[in-house]
Every structure is written in structure tokens, then in C-alpha cells.
Design a protein around this motif. Structure first.
Motif, short mmCIF file in Angstrom:
data_model
loop_
_atom_site.label_atom_id
_atom_site.label_comp_id
_atom_site.label_asym_id
_atom_site.label_seq_id
_atom_site.Cartn_x
_atom_site.Cartn_y
_atom_site.Cartn_z
N GLU A 85 0.85 -1.18 0.00
CA GLU A 85 0.00 0.00 0.00
C GLU A 85 0.89 1.23 0.00
N TYR A 87 0.79 5.52 0.92
CA TYR A 87 0.03 6.59 1.56
C TYR A 87 0.85 7.87 1.54
N ARG A 104 -3.43 8.02 -2.19
CA ARG A 104 -3.10 6.76 -1.54
C ARG A 104 -3.43 5.62 -2.49
N PRO A 106 -4.72 1.77 -2.02
CA PRO A 106 -5.10 0.70 -1.08
C PRO A 106 -4.28 -0.55 -1.37
N LYS A 108 -2.63 -3.56 -2.75
CA LYS A 108 -2.67 -4.22 -4.07
C LYS A 108 -1.49 -5.15 -4.17
#
Length: 195
Positions: A85, A87, A104, A106, A108
Motif C-alpha cells: 500500500e 500513503y 493513496r 489501497p 494491491k
């Protein structure tokens, strides 16, 4: 009835013209935003140094120019089972708390990350300063083979960065499965619009 139909068609034409002008404006201004990305701090954490080990530090290249030095050592082939992830946190002054931004990714799998994030944003930077870093022209397919690459005075190429306001940012990339591995870079970003 006919006049309301004409008014609806006129409204649709106005919307289409507005959308076309918006697309034209985006097309002509794309790539005209200039970012400076000055790293301030870099950190790394791993729950398993037998898989990935790393050390990053901020290095002063010249007056007002800072880059990253260090290494990333991938000690075994990484399959597509690895989940990552991304961010981005922002602070106005750098001294107060950092709050999440809309930027961001999520969790994957590895292939998604390598094709959508690494190739678009990171690969250009690493190609100039990190020999042996993953480089590919077409689509990346797992596994990411074991390798060690050294970062030598890496200046961030911001050509493909998304638009961000000036401020202080923490950019984090985290493996969340099967091990917890995190890189976090704190940087000062100045954005100049050229519209």
C-alpha cells in the motif's frame, strides 16, 4: 414543447462545449506544474530482514539540493502474493501533525504496484542513480528477482508526480503481506504552477 426541447438541446451543447474547453485546458497545462521535492528524513522498518533490508539517508548534494543515499537489498524473489500500500500524509509547517491526503493506494499485489506506481513515478529516478534497480519497458510480471541496488545521490524526478500543494509530506510505501516492511520519506515540496 418544442421550445423546451430546444432549451434542453442548447443546455446540452453548452455542457459539451464546457467539457471540451476543460479538456483542452487540461491538455495544454499538463506537465506545466513544477514540483521540487527535497527529502528531509528517511526511515525503514522490516519485520523480517531476511527478505528485504534497506538503509536510506538524506544527503546534501549542493546548496539547497538534497537527495537520498543508501541501499535496498531484496534477499529473495518476491512473488505476486506480496501486498503493498502507498500513503501520503501532509503538514503545512512540518512541525505539526501530518494528516492523510487523498493520494493513496489501497493494498494491491506486487504487479499492480510495479506497473502503476513504481514505473510511473519511481523508476525514472532510480534509473539515474540506482544501478541494478528494476527497469522495464513493457508490463512488469512477478517475481521481482533478488537483487541489491545502491542509491547514490538520488534526486527525485517529479515529472509524473500528481499535483500537490506546497508543504511537508510523508510518503510511505508499505508491504503488508506476508511481512511488514515500510519505507517512509519526509520531504518539503514546493509547487509552482505555470498556467
Amino acid at each position: 414543447m418544442i421550445s423546451s426541447l430546444v432549451q434542453n438541446q442548447y443546455a446540452m451543447v453548452r455542457i459539451i462545449v464546457f467539457l471540451l474547453w476543460s479538456l483542452l485546458l487540461c491538455e495544454t497545462s499538463f506537465g506545466k506544474i513544477n514540483h521540487t521535492f527535497e527529502p528531509i528524513d528517511a526511515s525503514f522498518y522490516t519485520s523480517n530482514p531476511n527478505v528485504i533490508d534497506s538503509k536510506l539517508s538524506v544527503y546534501r548534494i549542493s546548496r539547497g539540493k538534497y537527495g537520498l543515499n543508501g541501499f535496498i537489498d531484496i534477499k529473495q524473489d518476491l512473488s505476486n502474493d506480496y501486498m503493498l500500500e502507498l500513503y501520503v500524509l501532509r503538514s503545512v509547517s512540518g512541525n505539526d501533525r501530518y494528516i492523510p491526503t487523498a493520494i493513496r493506494m489501497p493494498p494491491k499485489n506486487l504487479e499492480y504496484y510495479m506497473n502503476k506506481v513504481y514505473k510511473r513515478i519511481i523508476m525514472t529516478t532510480f534509473s539515474k542513480c540506482a544501478p541494478n534497480s528494476p527497469q522495464f519497458q513493457t508490463e512488469f510480471k512477478a517475481p521481482l528477482t533478488k537483487r541489491r541496488f545502491d542509491l547514490n545521490k538520488c534526486l527525485t524526478d517529479t515529472t509524473n508526480f500528481p499535483y500537490v500543494r506546497s508543504g511537508f509530506y510523508k510518503v510511505g510505501m508499505r508491504f503488508i503481506k506476508p511481512y511488514n516492511i515500510t519505507w517512509e520519506i519526509t520531504a518539503k515540496t514546493v509547487t509552482t504552477d505555470h498556467f
